[in-house]
Design an enzyme around this catalytic site. Structure first.
Site, PDB file in Angstrom:
ATOM      1  N   GLN A 240      -4.848 -20.892  18.604  1.00  0.00           N
ATOM      2  CA  GLN A 240      -5.626 -19.814  17.964  1.00  0.00           C
ATOM      3  C   GLN A 240      -5.677 -18.570  18.842  1.00  0.00           C
ATOM      4  O   GLN A 240      -6.040 -17.502  18.375  1.00  0.00           O
ATOM      5  CB  GLN A 240      -7.062 -20.295  17.703  1.00  0.00           C
TER       6      GLN A 240
ATOM      7  N   THR B 116       1.263  -4.774   4.089  1.00  0.00           N
ATOM      8  CA  THR B 116       1.025  -5.198   5.476  1.00  0.00           C
ATOM      9  C   THR B 116       0.408  -6.598   5.570  1.00  0.00           C
ATOM     10  O   THR B 116       0.582  -7.276   6.576  1.00  0.00           O
ATOM     11  CB  THR B 116       0.080  -4.209   6.199  1.00  0.00           C
TER      12      THR B 116
ATOM     13  N   THR C  22       0.811  -1.220   0.000  1.00  0.00           N
ATOM     14  CA  THR C  22       0.000   0.000   0.000  1.00  0.00           C
ATOM     15  C   THR C  22       0.843   1.268   0.000  1.00  0.00           C
ATOM     16  O   THR C  22       0.485   2.267  -0.638  1.00  0.00           O
ATOM     17  CB  THR C  22      -0.929  -0.009   1.238  1.00  0.00           C
TER      18      THR C  22
ATOM     19  N   ASP D 246       1.506  -6.568  -4.510  1.00  0.00           N
ATOM     20  CA  ASP D 246       0.613  -6.576  -3.362  1.00  0.00           C
ATOM     21  C   ASP D 246       1.115  -7.775  -2.552  1.00  0.00           C
ATOM     22  O   ASP D 246       1.329  -8.849  -3.117  1.00  0.00           O
ATOM     23  CB  ASP D 246      -0.830  -6.798  -3.832  1.00  0.00           C
ATOM     24  N   SER D 247       1.303  -7.616  -1.248  1.00  0.00           N
ATOM     25  CA  SER D 247       1.980  -8.692  -0.511  1.00  0.00           C
ATOM     26  C   SER D 247       1.160  -9.970  -0.417  1.00  0.00           C
ATOM     27  O   SER D 247       1.673 -11.006  -0.018  1.00  0.00           O
ATOM     28  CB  SER D 247       2.407  -8.219   0.874  1.00  0.00           C
ATOM     29  N   SER D 248      -0.104  -9.924  -0.821  1.00  0.00           N
ATOM     30  CA  SER D 248      -0.888 -11.168  -0.896  1.00  0.00           C
ATOM     31  C   SER D 248      -0.289 -12.103  -1.943  1.00  0.00           C
ATOM     32  O   SER D 248      -0.561 -13.303  -1.938  1.00  0.00           O
ATOM     33  CB  SER D 248      -2.334 -10.878  -1.295  1.00  0.00           C
TER      34      SER D 248
HETATM   35  N1  ASP Z   1      -2.875  -5.524   0.197  1.00  0.00           N
HETATM   36  C1  ASP Z   1      -1.811  -4.674   0.685  1.00  0.00           C
HETATM   37  C2  ASP Z   1      -0.552  -5.511   0.755  1.00  0.00           C
HETATM   38  O1  ASP Z   1      -0.379  -6.272   1.652  1.00  0.00           O
HETATM   39  C3  ASP Z   1      -2.153  -4.122   2.006  1.00  0.00           C
HETATM   40  C4  ASP Z   1      -1.132  -3.197   2.598  1.00  0.00           C
HETATM   41  O2  ASP Z   1      -0.034  -3.021   2.144  1.00  0.00           O
HETATM   42  O3  ASP Z   1      -1.477  -2.593   3.641  1.00  0.00           O
HETATM   43  O4  ASP Z   1       0.272  -5.423  -0.104  1.00  0.00           O
END
Ligand code: ASP
Length: 339
Positions: free
Chosen positions: A272, A90, A13, A58-60
């Site tokens: 958890q 994030t 982000t 995007d870190s996903s």
């Molecule tokens: N989807 C974004 C990522 O992880 C979210 C972020 O950076 O806050 O790349």
């Protein structure tokens, strides 16, 4: 002489811009924003160089390959810089920070992960403060481990976990003290910081391995997992209730786990509950796990347990060694308590 920091821009982000498809990472936006911030030219700031991932992610979309890529950049430029700041999304930052904490053996320089909840190009971005403080921490000479800086707090990388998708305080480390807090000054908790391990710095890349995570819930039909618990599955992190408990009724997980253990699959038991530790054997529902060879993941986050499995398998350890090392403290990722 001014300290030198290498900024590794992986995406996220912090450097994103709006597009018809939603926010997307942009190389140009980050450089333009950094240029526009006069603080980056303040004499108190370290010198820095930026290396950028292609494509920015995007870190996903991060995989083992990207963890290796970040590790390789640090290893290649290790002697040239006093510290490293990794700009990262994030969503999976806690996984990457955990992975790097294991990959970078005998690390004696800071590697600080940071990012933002609001892009630098937007008003109210938290990115500016996060980068500036991360740069100051990375050049302070105080920290010598992989950590994560966000919203005024420095956390141990392999203890951190993303706790909020919309608050600026996006991360916490519920089982480990905060390493530093940025108030009027940056206050380090010296006693909480890790001392570098003896020995020359070494980078251990990860192999791409079949590792799984199973989160139990009331009524879970474990028979569904039977088909994936084959010999080819190297390790599983089991996210259990409370202190390590699993349902022990009719459709029990135990015979499936037992079979997997006999195949050589490592089963690491985590909780958890974000806070507290697994203590296998407190209840009947957890003792059975211990008796069939599952490993106590103690107070490790799932992020740390998953990446530690990658690390130990990539090092080529025997099953017995991995069983034992999973419950041992290698990089401050768990607190060793004996049953
Ligand atoms: N989807 C974004 C990522 O992880 C979210 C972020 O950076 O806050 O790349």
């Amino acid at each position: 002489m001014n300290k030198k920091i290498l900024m590794i821009y992986t995406g996220g982000t912090i450097g994103m811009v709006p597009s018809p498809q939603g926010y997307i990472p942009s190389s140009r936006a980050l450089y333009e924003q950094l240029e526009a911030i006069p603080d980056f030219r303040h004499p108190a700031m370290p010198d820095y160089e930026v290396v950028e991932f292609h494509p920015l992610l995007d870190s996903s979309n991060m995989t083992v390959q990207e963890w290796n890529k970040i590790g390789q950049v640090v290893a290649d430029r290790y002697d040239e810089f006093d510290g490293f700041v990794v700009l990262h999304g994030t969503d999976t930052m806690a996984y990457s920070a955990s992975a790097l904490s294991f990959m970078l053996e005998h690390l004696s320089k800071p590697v600080v992960f940071t990012g933002a909840q609001i892009p630098l190009c937007e008003i109210r971005s938290d990115g500016r403060d996060n980068i500036i403080n991360s740069m100051l921490i990375a050049s302070s000479g105080v920290v010598r481990e992989v950590c994560l800086y966000f919203n005024g707090k420095l956390l141990r990388g392999n203890r951190s976990t993303k706790r909020s998708s919309d608050q600026l305080a996006a991360f916490e480390s519920p089982n480990a003290p905060i390493l530093a807090e940025a108030g009027i000054t940056i206050r380090y908790r010296e006693r909480a910081l890790r001392q570098p391990e003896e020995g020359p710095f070494r980078f251990q890349p990860f192999d791409e391995l079949p590792i799984g995570v199973i989160k139990v819930f009331p009524g879970i039909q474990f028979s569904l997992f039977e088909s994936i618990m084959t010999e080819s599955l190297r390790g599983v992190v089991l996210e259990t209730f409370g202190a390590g408990n699993i349902p022990s009724g009719r459709d029990s997980l135990l015979p499936i786990i037992q079979k997997a253990y006999q195949h050589g699959t490592i089963i690491a038991v985590c909780s958890q509950c974000p806070q507290g530790s697994v203590t296998l054997g407190t209840y009947e529902t957890s003792k059975a796990l211990h008796d069939i060879g599952a490993v106590n993941g103690r107070d490790m986050t799932t992020e740390a347990a998953v990446t530690k499995l990658y690390y130990l398998f990539s090092k080529g350890h025997s099953k017995e060694a991995i069983q034992s090392l999973m419950s041992r403290d290698l990089r401050g990722e768990l607190f060793e308590t004996e049953l």
